[in-house]
Design an enzyme around this catalytic site. Structure first.
Site, PDB file in Angstrom:
ATOM      1  N   ARG A  19       0.804  -1.221   0.000  1.00 23.86           N
ATOM      2  CA  ARG A  19       0.000   0.000   0.000  1.00 23.86           C
ATOM      3  C   ARG A  19       0.840   1.275   0.000  1.00 23.86           C
ATOM      4  O   ARG A  19       0.325   2.375  -0.138  1.00 23.86           O
ATOM      5  CB  ARG A  19      -0.982  -0.031   1.185  1.00 23.86           C
ATOM      6  CG  ARG A  19      -2.146  -0.994   0.949  1.00 23.86           C
ATOM      7  CD  ARG A  19      -2.858  -1.369   2.226  1.00 23.86           C
ATOM      8  NE  ARG A  19      -2.122  -2.372   2.991  1.00 23.86           N
ATOM      9  CZ  ARG A  19      -2.515  -2.866   4.159  1.00 23.86           C
ATOM     10  NH1 ARG A  19      -3.627  -2.436   4.715  1.00 23.86           N
ATOM     11  NH2 ARG A  19      -1.786  -3.786   4.780  1.00 23.86           N
ATOM     12  N   THR A  91       2.956 -13.171   8.881  1.00 20.63           N
ATOM     13  CA  THR A  91       3.768 -12.788  10.051  1.00 20.63           C
ATOM     14  C   THR A  91       4.221 -14.017  10.862  1.00 20.63           C
ATOM     15  O   THR A  91       5.296 -13.998  11.455  1.00 20.63           O
ATOM     16  CB  THR A  91       2.990 -11.821  10.963  1.00 20.63           C
ATOM     17  OG1 THR A  91       1.668 -12.362  11.203  1.00 20.63           O
ATOM     18  CG2 THR A  91       2.844 -10.451  10.334  1.00 20.63           C
ATOM     19  N   LYS A 373      32.524  26.155  -0.395  1.00 22.09           N
ATOM     20  CA  LYS A 373      32.619  24.686  -0.438  1.00 22.09           C
ATOM     21  C   LYS A 373      34.012  24.296  -0.020  1.00 22.09           C
ATOM     22  O   LYS A 373      34.995  24.891  -0.495  1.00 22.09           O
ATOM     23  CB  LYS A 373      32.363  24.183  -1.859  1.00 22.09           C
ATOM     24  CG  LYS A 373      32.224  22.687  -1.928  1.00 22.09           C
ATOM     25  CD  LYS A 373      32.819  22.079  -3.171  1.00 22.09           C
ATOM     26  CE  LYS A 373      34.316  21.975  -3.094  1.00 22.09           C
ATOM     27  NZ  LYS A 373      34.968  21.352  -4.242  1.00 22.09           N
ATOM     28  N   ALA A 402      33.029  41.992  -3.545  1.00 19.31           N
ATOM     29  CA  ALA A 402      31.865  41.484  -4.294  1.00 19.31           C
ATOM     30  C   ALA A 402      32.303  40.890  -5.622  1.00 19.31           C
ATOM     31  O   ALA A 402      33.180  41.425  -6.287  1.00 19.31           O
ATOM     32  CB  ALA A 402      30.889  42.630  -4.541  1.00 19.31           C
ATOM     33  N   SER A 427      36.940  43.861  -5.573  1.00 16.87           N
ATOM     34  CA  SER A 427      35.735  43.287  -6.205  1.00 16.87           C
ATOM     35  C   SER A 427      36.023  42.743  -7.598  1.00 16.87           C
ATOM     36  O   SER A 427      36.935  43.200  -8.276  1.00 16.87           O
ATOM     37  CB  SER A 427      34.654  44.364  -6.322  1.00 16.87           C
ATOM     38  OG  SER A 427      34.260  44.743  -5.030  1.00 16.87           O
TER      39      SER A 427
END
Ligand code: UD1
Ligand code: CA
Length: 486
Positions: A19, A91, A373, A402, A427
């Site tokens: 099910r 069972t 990472k 940036a 940057s």
């Protein structure tokens, strides 16, 4: 007689879980991040003295693999083995296969049979059942005891038929839903599937089971009737902990159970001092730890073995998996943190991606659209906007401008870079790994750096700017002439 010496536990986990409509065996589905199999092993292990035997069948290899993971994770001082039930004949048959898997042939002692599809079964519920059964007077002790529960809606479960003529109101049989008479269907006490039995009783009676029932299966639940025919008694213990013994046969049932469990889990966390902005939109796994005085904003998912230390704020719409978030951190909206360590007083996001093996030391600041990472960022490093920082170490107090990109991949291999402390990366710089930037060095904005920059130096890796005096004015004049404008 069942006794304190519960030597073995057999976990019935061979069924496909038809099910569930899944290629994954039912016991490998999860609740609160843990597989049903892990939950069942955790519940039985503290009570079992000698061995747990898992009966697997459908998806045997996958179940074996998960069992190895569980053994490694829980480091139990107990033998855990697995046996294969090639055909799922019921069972009772599964329990018999389980018996054959027990490595030592003890004549005495008792054993638990536990279904693998009871996701919230707990050590507490089993030990309450076991201690009640083993503490019974010798005269009323049964060789087979069933853990039962009263349900408002008992549909689908095996009903407990009691013999009111006995003083102890003993069990006379269990009748499965499909075999129940209209009268028996009204019985609200049901079989949870957890059974405590003497080894001797199971060894004697499991082989005697037949399949004369509506599903033509060997039912473990037919053992009581056989015992009673031989004048042996069967008892049942009714638990009050309904959630703990609820079995699941479909994803819907699992999902409903999980959401009920989640409300309890979050309530307990709230009572322990965690602020939870939205119960409906917070998902915290069983293995996660959240300390008091943490704020959990709506849409937070804390998965796996994560720890969120006190004073931290998770603004929301955040996913944290297998990570440590130290004290007083600010995890701004939309952050994704996977297998990383964040020390204390760190601010990240909104919208950043902290990937595996990132280690951010105290006071680091990571701004929007920054990805890290396998990066070790020492104390006070700042990367406030738009950067990729992969496979490198960055020394304390360094500022990453940036748009800085660390090119760690040459198309074939990954390379590591080293940026020392108090460095200033201008940057829009591109650092081609492997490269080293010495202490206190500057990198000019817009540079492409493919050679080391010594300590205290300025690395400029861009073409020199040239200003052409009067060029723009001359251009405009020429344009105006050609169109006739004065
Ligand atoms: C079973 C009980 C029922 C009880 C209910 C509680 C029987 C006959 N019925 O019904 O009285 O109220 O649990 O949730 O025992 N399994 C095997 N091999 C098999 C068949 C089953 O390992 O050949 C395993 C399944 O993987 C599952 C467990 O046994 O983990 C129970 O089987 P399931 O088919 O779910 O039984 P229910 O119909 O729920
Ligand atoms: Ca079931």
């Amino acid at each position: 007689m069942p006794e304190k010496n519960i030597l073995y536990a057999i976990i019935l986990a061979a069924g496909k879980g038809t099910r569930f409509k899944s290629d994954l065996p039912k016991v490998l589905h999860r609740i609160g991040g843990r597989t049903l199999l892990e939950q069942t092993v955790r519940a039985c292990a503290p009570i079992t003295k000698q061995e747990i035997v898992v009966v697997a069948g459908f998806g045997f290899e996958l179940v074996s693999k998960e069992l190895e993971i569980i053994k490694e994770k829980l480091k139990l001082d107990l033998k855990i083995s697995i046996v294969k039930q090639t055909e799922q004949l019921g069972t009772g048959h599964a329990a018999l296969v389980g018996l054959s898997g027990i490595s030592e042939n003890n004549a005495d002692g008792s054993l638990l049979v536990v279904p693998g599809d009871c996701p919230l079964l707990s050590e507490a519920t089993i030990s309450e059942f076991v201690s009640c059964e083993v503490n019974k007077a010798e005269a009323t002790k049964a060789s087979f005891s069933i853990l039962t529960v009263e349900l408002d809606n008992p549909f689908g479960f095996g009903r407990i038929v009691r013999d009111s003529s006995t003083t102890a109101n003993l069990v006379s049989k269990i009748v499965e839903e499909k075999d129940c008479t209209a009268e028996q269907k009204k019985i609200t006490e049901i079989n949870t599937g957890v059974v405590l039995s003497t080894l001797a009783a199971l060894k004697e009676y499991l082989p005697k089971l037949g399949t004369n029932n509506s599903q033509s299966e060997y039912y473990l639940t037919d053992v009581p009737e056989l015992l009673i025919k031989d004048n042996k008694s069967v008892s049942a213990y009714i638990t009050k902990n309904k959630l703990s013994v609820r079995g699941v046969n479909s994803r819907l049932e699992l999902s409903v159970l999980e959401s009920e469990w989640r409300q309890e889990h979050l309530s307990a966390l709230a009572l322990s001092g965690v602020t939870i902005e939205s119960f409906a939109n917070t998902f915290i796994d069983l293995d996660a730890v959240v300390e008091p005085d943490v704020f959990i904003g709506a849409g937070t998912r804390i998965y796996g073995k994560s720890i969120i230390k006190s004073g931290s704020i998770l603004e929301g719409d955040t996913l944290i998996r297998d990570s440590v978030i130290g004290q007083n951190c600010n995890i701004r909206l939309g952050s994704y943190v996977d297998s990383a360590v964040l020390e204390n007083n760190i601010a990240i996001g909104p919208f950043c991606h902290i990937r595996p093996k990132s280690h951010l030391m105290n006071n680091v600041k990571i701004g929007n659209f920054v990805e890290t990472k396998a990066a070790l960022l020492h104390e006070g490093v700042k990367a406030n906007h738009l950067a990729y920082l992969g496979d490198l170490e960055i020394g304390a107090e360094t500022n990453i401008g940036a748009g800085t990109i660390v090119c760690n991949y040459d198309g074939t291999h990954k390379h590591r870079s080293q940026i020392s402390s108090k460095v200033f990366i201008g940057s829009n710089s591109t650092l081609i790994s492997p490269v080293e930037i010495g202490e206190g060095a500057y990198v000019a904005a817009g540079s492409v750096i493919n050679q080391n920059v010594p300590s205290g130096a300025l690395g400029v890796g861009r073409s020199k700017q040239v200003n052409k005096e009067g060029w723009a004015s001359r251009k405009r004049k020429a344009e105006n002439k050609s169109t006739g404008n004065k």
